[in-house]
Every structure is written in structure tokens, then in C-alpha cells.
Motif scaffolding. Structure first.
Motif, mmCIF file in Angstrom:
data_model
loop_
_atom_site.group_PDB
_atom_site.id
_atom_site.type_symbol
_atom_site.label_atom_id
_atom_site.label_comp_id
_atom_site.label_asym_id
_atom_site.label_seq_id
_atom_site.Cartn_x
_atom_site.Cartn_y
_atom_site.Cartn_z
ATOM 1 N N THR A 305 0.843 -1.200 0.000
ATOM 2 C CA THR A 305 0.000 0.000 0.000
ATOM 3 C C THR A 305 0.876 1.247 0.000
ATOM 4 O O THR A 305 0.629 2.197 -0.751
ATOM 5 C CB THR A 305 -0.929 -0.003 1.242
ATOM 6 N N LEU A 306 1.905 1.215 0.831
ATOM 7 C CA LEU A 306 2.823 2.356 0.902
ATOM 8 C C LEU A 306 3.514 2.559 -0.451
ATOM 9 O O LEU A 306 3.642 3.702 -0.925
ATOM 10 C CB LEU A 306 3.866 2.102 2.002
ATOM 11 N N LEU A 307 3.922 1.455 -1.064
ATOM 12 C CA LEU A 307 4.578 1.547 -2.381
ATOM 13 C C LEU A 307 3.630 2.161 -3.400
ATOM 14 O O LEU A 307 4.010 3.045 -4.178
ATOM 15 C CB LEU A 307 5.025 0.148 -2.846
ATOM 16 N N LEU A 309 1.078 4.130 -2.821
ATOM 17 C CA LEU A 309 0.855 5.552 -2.527
ATOM 18 C C LEU A 309 2.054 6.394 -2.967
ATOM 19 O O LEU A 309 1.883 7.469 -3.547
ATOM 20 C CB LEU A 309 0.575 5.748 -1.032
ATOM 21 N N ILE A 310 3.252 5.890 -2.728
ATOM 22 C CA ILE A 310 4.456 6.643 -3.119
ATOM 23 C C ILE A 310 4.540 6.753 -4.644
ATOM 24 O O ILE A 310 4.793 7.833 -5.188
ATOM 25 C CB ILE A 310 5.724 5.975 -2.541
ATOM 26 N N MET A 311 4.281 5.640 -5.331
ATOM 27 C CA MET A 311 4.388 5.643 -6.798
ATOM 28 C C MET A 311 3.332 6.564 -7.420
ATOM 29 O O MET A 311 3.636 7.333 -8.337
ATOM 30 C CB MET A 311 4.213 4.209 -7.343
ATOM 31 N N TYR A 312 2.112 6.476 -6.915
ATOM 32 C CA TYR A 312 1.046 7.334 -7.450
ATOM 33 C C TYR A 312 1.327 8.803 -7.122
ATOM 34 O O TYR A 312 1.016 9.691 -7.914
ATOM 35 C CB TYR A 312 -0.318 6.904 -6.884
ATOM 36 N N LEU A 313 1.902 9.038 -5.950
ATOM 37 C CA LEU A 313 2.242 10.417 -5.579
ATOM 38 C C LEU A 313 3.307 10.961 -6.551
ATOM 39 O O LEU A 313 3.191 12.106 -7.029
ATOM 40 C CB LEU A 313 2.760 10.464 -4.136
ATOM 41 N N LEU A 314 4.313 10.141 -6.836
ATOM 42 C CA LEU A 314 5.354 10.565 -7.776
ATOM 43 C C LEU A 314 4.745 10.853 -9.147
ATOM 44 O O LEU A 314 5.074 11.857 -9.793
ATOM 45 C CB LEU A 314 6.441 9.485 -7.896
ATOM 46 N N PHE A 315 3.853 9.958 -9.586
ATOM 47 C CA PHE A 315 3.178 10.143 -10.871
ATOM 48 C C PHE A 315 2.433 11.481 -10.872
ATOM 49 O O PHE A 315 2.551 12.280 -11.808
ATOM 50 C CB PHE A 315 2.199 8.978 -11.111
ATOM 51 N N THR A 316 1.689 11.718 -9.783
ATOM 52 C CA THR A 316 0.896 12.952 -9.688
ATOM 53 C C THR A 316 1.808 14.182 -9.677
ATOM 54 O O THR A 316 1.504 15.192 -10.317
ATOM 55 C CB THR A 316 0.041 12.933 -8.399
ATOM 56 N N LEU A 317 2.919 14.094 -8.964
ATOM 57 C CA LEU A 317 3.848 15.229 -8.895
ATOM 58 C C LEU A 317 4.439 15.529 -10.276
ATOM 59 O O LEU A 317 4.533 16.694 -10.676
ATOM 60 C CB LEU A 317 4.964 14.934 -7.894
#
Lengths: 332, 244
Positions: A305-307, A309-317
Motif C-alpha cells: 500500500t505504501l509503495l 501511494l508513493i508511486m502514485y504520488l510521484l506520478f501525480t507530482l
């Protein structure tokens, strides 16, 4: 066929992966049919010993399967200079009828291979082989797809001839072109932007709730998968437009080129890694209570889940950065 | 309740080949906690192979081995009082059991030459991640118990046969195992040292440790300490369960 080093690497790698899978499937069928942990028979102990070898071989084979998607896209992009009319990987894939089906198979197999690796990772951390039959049943289901992909890959590369005149992204992802690509390109940018950020926010909420409470695993996985689909659609619909700063260029492949800072690789890697982690979290949910998995899966799900969230956050950024600093303004 | 239970255990080397060798044949055995069990038999009877199977150093060709109440939690999900079937365990868990449940005394003692006595004794505790100061303290205490603390800083190459044996015993105990396994521990010792070894075994027994010894030395299998003598020949148990 074009004797490019990357083409040879892909063909040899896929052939080896296919052979390893065939070997693994042979034992997988025996494991699914004959596995009995309560038995101390020679057959059972032999299968137990063999499963370490197969698990290790498959980890490498399917890890290559993950990498091969990016190597394939890179190769298609590199080869576009050899075909008249091709400006990027979109044109290379359009050289013969196997290109796009092969790409779709590679994406599907990427997700399945990632899922298998997650289940295998969980299984190898249990002391009582709780997921062994599920793992090999999934492998038996995946193997024909990977073998089919290998066949498609041979057909595609063997059918590449430098004298072919092909259509490229300008035509394939045009608003006027009937079909899925044209329909995706025609989606309105502003509602899609809102949908993308809403999807990311919903995934973050569901993920954080699951992290905190340990409940809602299926919800998080479903929301995460839907967001994955929204991201893919958004890439064609509006993200590419901002990156190219052209209101009519919807190609999802040109972003892999140097002119755009290879940003496509960052977008696809974060998206696919996040997608696999999200799907994996949901796939592990019904297996939490099986034997020793009660000590393994909850912690693994939290890491996945953490992975995600981090990956989607990077994508969004990355997307937000490109949207904010682009000279193009849509719907304003 | 038995602490180690073997059920129809076979070990075949080079199975199906011309040089196939059956080292252990259909052995069913129960080892009681806190007792001394001696595997007796001539060379090649399968004693050492059986010890390596029980000690998780090899896997049987068929049959199962169950451990019960092996003292410490070797890996997550297993409690101190749970039973665990060791022949099916993946290797990553076997290392945990080898490290925490068993102490091994090898026939040739297998001390690491070139390093000190203290380092040899501490060696099996390094992978546990325990603080070095605590391990060192325990190792020194063990060396004191066996009256070889004065050699702590000496290289093992310089020790006598009896001293080497004591270092090997101290090393086997560093992780405080519940079960002590000794393979022909008196094979290279004279009568006095062999009797000394049995005195040490008696002390372990008094502490409640389970002891498994493979030996064809009468000092061991005729000892009053042996609760169970299992006689082996050609890989088979030909007599066992005989209380001494």
C-alpha cells in the motif's frame, strides 16, 4: 527481421523465460494435483525440495518479464528511424499487425507477473507453504499468455521489414480516427483532469485508511486499479498535450524520447509499479488467514500500500509539474 | 510428550542411480525431553546421517520429523510450545531452528583454526544479532564452567585434544539450545577425557537438556546416563527403546 541488439536480447530473453515457464508448469501441474503437506512420501518431499528451485528460477524469469516491457518500448522507439513514416514507437508498432496486440499482451503479462511475484514473495515467507497451490495454479494460467506473447514477439520482429511505409502517432491518435485510440484522444481534458486528481485523492484516502485500520483492502485495491485506468486514459487524453505543448498531439510514445526528457519512462514506471502494488494488495486480502500468512500478509500489504501511494504520488507530482510549467493552457 | 519424533524416515543418496546408497531406512523413533538418547552402531550404520537429519542439516528422502517444545521461538508464527514439522520447512526457517534449538558437537569438533578460543565459542551467536557484549559475557562464562577461560585469547591450534573438545562443547551451548547433538564425541579422546565428557553430559541432563549422541564407544552407550540406546545397522534400527 532487423538484427538490432535489443531485438536479439528480447527474443533470447523471452525464449529463455518461456522455457523456464514450461519447466515450472510441468512441476506446477504435479504440485497442484499431488501436493499433500501431511504426507511424508518421497514424491511429496521431492516436490518440496523442487519448489525452491522453481520459485527461484521463476523469480528471475518473471523479473525479466517486467523489465522486458520497458526494453520492448525502448526498442520500438529506437527502431522508428528505420521505417518511413514512423516518428516514434507508435509507428514501429504499426509496421505489422502483431505490434499493438504484442504491446497489450506485454502490459497484461507485466501485471500478472508482478502479481505472481507478490504472491510468491508472501508464500516463501510462510513456513507451511500456505499459498503453494494458488501460486502454481496462477502460474499455470499465466504461462500460456507468456508463451503466446513470445510467439507474438517472434512474429512481430520476424515481420519487421525496413521497406514498409507506416502510419505514426499523428494519425493513430488523431481525434478523427475511429477506434479506441481516437476515442481516448477525444475525451474532454478538464473533466479528465478533475477525474485524475479525484482518483488519486480517493486512492490516497483508501490507502491511508487501510494502512491505519487494516480494513478496506478490497476497496483500496479496486480504487487503485480504477485510478490506474484513469491515469492511462488521462495520459492520452490530456497529459501528453501539456508535455508536447501541442493541443492535438495525443501520442503516449513520443514522451519516451530525449526531447521530452524521457519523462514517459518515469510516468510508466511509477504508474505500473503503483498499479501492481495496488492489485497485489487486493489479491492478498483473501489469503490473510491461511496458515502462517497471518503473520506475513498484513505487513506485506502495508508495504505494498505504501509503495502504491508513493508511486502514485510521484506520478501525480510529475504530471502536476508538467501541467503547471507547460506553456499550453487547455479549457481556460 | 516426545520432543523429537521421527516417522518412517529414509535417506537415500544418489537415488535411482547405479551407486544408490540407502543410509537410513524406515526409522521411526521418539526422543523424550530431558533424556540422553544414544545411537549405537558400527561405522556406516547411519548414525551420523540420522543426526544430520534430526539437526536440520540434511533432508530425508521420505518420512517426517517433528520437533516439539524446542525452547525458543526460531521464527515468527511459532511459539515455544508449538510443534513444527522440520522436513518440510523452507531453508530460511531451518537456519533459525539450527541456530536456536540445537547445539552441535562434531566428531572432529570443526573449530575454526586461526582464530581464538573465545571467537570460536561466540561464532554461532553472530547471526542472531544479539549484542556482542552479551554474547562475549556468556561465552566467557561457558569457558569458565569448562575451566578453559585462561585460554580464551589463545588460538585453537595451540590447544590439546581435551581442551579442543571443551571449546567445542562451549560453542555448542552458546545459543542456549534445548537439544544437544554430539556425533562420536569421544572418538578422538582417551578414556579419562571420555569419562570427563560423560560427566559434562550428566550435568546437562540435570539441567533438563535433551541430548542425542551417536557413538560406538562403550563408555557412552554403557553409561548409566543413557536413558535410551538405539542400535543401528545398515541404516535400520535393529533395537531401540531399551531403557538403561
Amino acid at each position: 527481421m532487423i538484427l538490432h541488439p535489443a531485438v536479439l536480447a528480447l527474443l533470447i530473453g523471452s525464449s529463455l523465460t518461456g522455457l523456464m515457464l514450461l519447466y515450472a508448469v510441468w512441476y506446477g501441474i504435479r504440485i497442484v494435483a499431488r501436493w499433500d503437506i501431511k504426507s511424508g512420501s518421497e514424491l511429496q518431499l521431492g516436490l518440496e525440495k523442487r519448489t525452491y528451485l522453481i520459485s527461484t528460477i521463476l523469480s528471475y524469469a518473471l523479473a525479466f518479464q517486467l523489465l522486458s516491457l520497458f526494453l520492448f518500448i525502448y526498442t520500438a522507439d529506437q527502431l522508428h528511424t528505420l521505417f518511413s513514416g514512423a516518428m516514434c514507437a507508435a509507428g514501429t508498432l504499426n509496421v505489422n499487425s502483431f505490434g499493438y496486440p504484442l504491446l497489450i499482451m506485454k502490459i497484461v503479462n507485466f501485471l500478472l507477473a508482478g502479481l505472481w511475484l507478490i504472491i510468491n514473495h508472501a508464500d516463501t515467507r510462510g513456513y507451511d507453504y500456505p499459498l503453494i497451490k494458488i501460486k502454481y495454479a496462477l502460474l499455470i494460467a499465466i504461462a500460456p499468455l507468456v508463451l503466446l506473447e513470445t510467439g507474438f514477439q517472434f512474429a512481430y520482429f520476424l515481420g519487421l521489414h525496413a521497406d514498409v511505409i507506416t502510419s505514426c502517432c499523428g494519425s493513430l491518435f488523431s481525434l478523427d480516427r475511429p477506434g479506441i485510440a481516437g476515442d481516448l484522444a477525444g475525451l474532454p481534458p478538464v473533466p479528465m483532469e478533475a477525474l485524475l486528481y479525484a482518483g488519486m485523492a480517493a486512492t490516497a484516502c483508501a490507502g491511508l485508511y487501510f494502512q491505519q485500520k487494516g480494513r478496506g483492502g478490497y476497496l483500496f485495491s479496486t480504487v487503485s486499479f480504477l485510478t490506474f485506468i484513469i491515469c492511462v486514459v488521462s495520459l492520452i487524453s490530456f497529459i501528453c498535450l501539456y508535455i508536447y505543448e501541442l493541443p492535438t498531439h495525443h501520442c503516449p510514445f513520443c514522451i519516451l524520447q530525449k526531447e521530452y526528457g524521457y519523462v514517459g519512462y518515469a510516468l510508466y514506471i511509477t504508474l505500473l509499479a503503483g498499479g501492481v502494488a495496488g492489485i497485489g494488495t487486493g489479491a492478498l486480502q483473501p489469503l490473510r488467514a491461511q496458515g502462517s500468512m497471518i503473520c506475513v500478509i498484513p505487513a506485506l500489504q502495508k508495504r505494498l500500500t505504501l509503495l502504491n501511494l508513493i508511486m502514485y504520488l510521484l506520478f501525480t507530482l510529475i504530471v502536476t509539474y508538467r501541467l503547471y510549467f507547460s506553456s499550453l493552457r487547455l479549457g481556460g | 510428550m516426545t520432543v523429537i519424533e521421527l516417522s518412517h524416515v529414509n535417506k537415500i543418496f544418489n537415488a535411482g542411480k547405479n551407486n544408490q546408497f540407502i543410509a537410513v531406512k524406515d526409522v521411526t523413533l521418539a526422543v523424550e525431553p530431558g533424556q540422553v538418547t544414544v545411537l549405537k552402531g558400527p561405522s556406516g550404520s547411519g548414525k551420523t546421517t540420522l543426526l544430520t537429519l534430526i539437526g536440520c542439516m540434511a533432508r530425508p528422502t521420505s518420512g517426517r520429523i517433528v520437533l516439539r517444545e524446542f525452547g525458543s521461538s526460531a521464527f515468527p508464527g511459532i511459539g515455544e510450545t508449538d510443534e513444527v514439522e522440520i522436513t518440510s520447512l523452507p531453508e530460511r526457517f531451518l537456519t533459525g531452528i539450527r541456530r536456536t534449538a540445537f547445539g552441535f558437537i562434531f566428531q572432529h569438533f570443526n573449530l575454526v583454526r586461526g582464530i581464538t578460543v573465545l571467537e570460536n565459542v561466540m561464532l554461532p551467536a553472530y547471526p542472531t544479532g544479539e549484542k556482542q557484549a552479551a554474547v562475549r559475557k556468556r561465552a566467557v562464562k561457558l569457558l569458565e564452567i569448562f575451566d578453559i577461560a585462561r585460554h580464551a585469547a589463545s588460538r585453537v591450534d595451540l590447544l590439546s585434544g581435551g581442551e579442543i573438545q571443551r571449546v567445542a562443547i562451549a560453542r555448542a551451548l552458546i545459543n542456549n539450545p534445548q537439544v544437544l547433538i554430539a556425533d562420536e564425541p569421544t572418538a578422538h579422546l582417551d578414556t579419562r577425557l571420555s569419562r570427563e565428557f560423560m560427566d559434562i553430559v550428566g550435568a546437562f541432563k540435570a539441567e533438563g537438556k535433551t541430548i542425542l549422541i551417536a557413538s560406538h564407544d562403550p563408555i557412552v552407550f554403557d553409561s548409566h546416563l543413557a536413558d535410551l540406546v538405539v542400535e543401528m545397522r545398515d541404516g535400520c534400527v535393529i533395537s531401540g527403546g531399551t531403557a538403561q
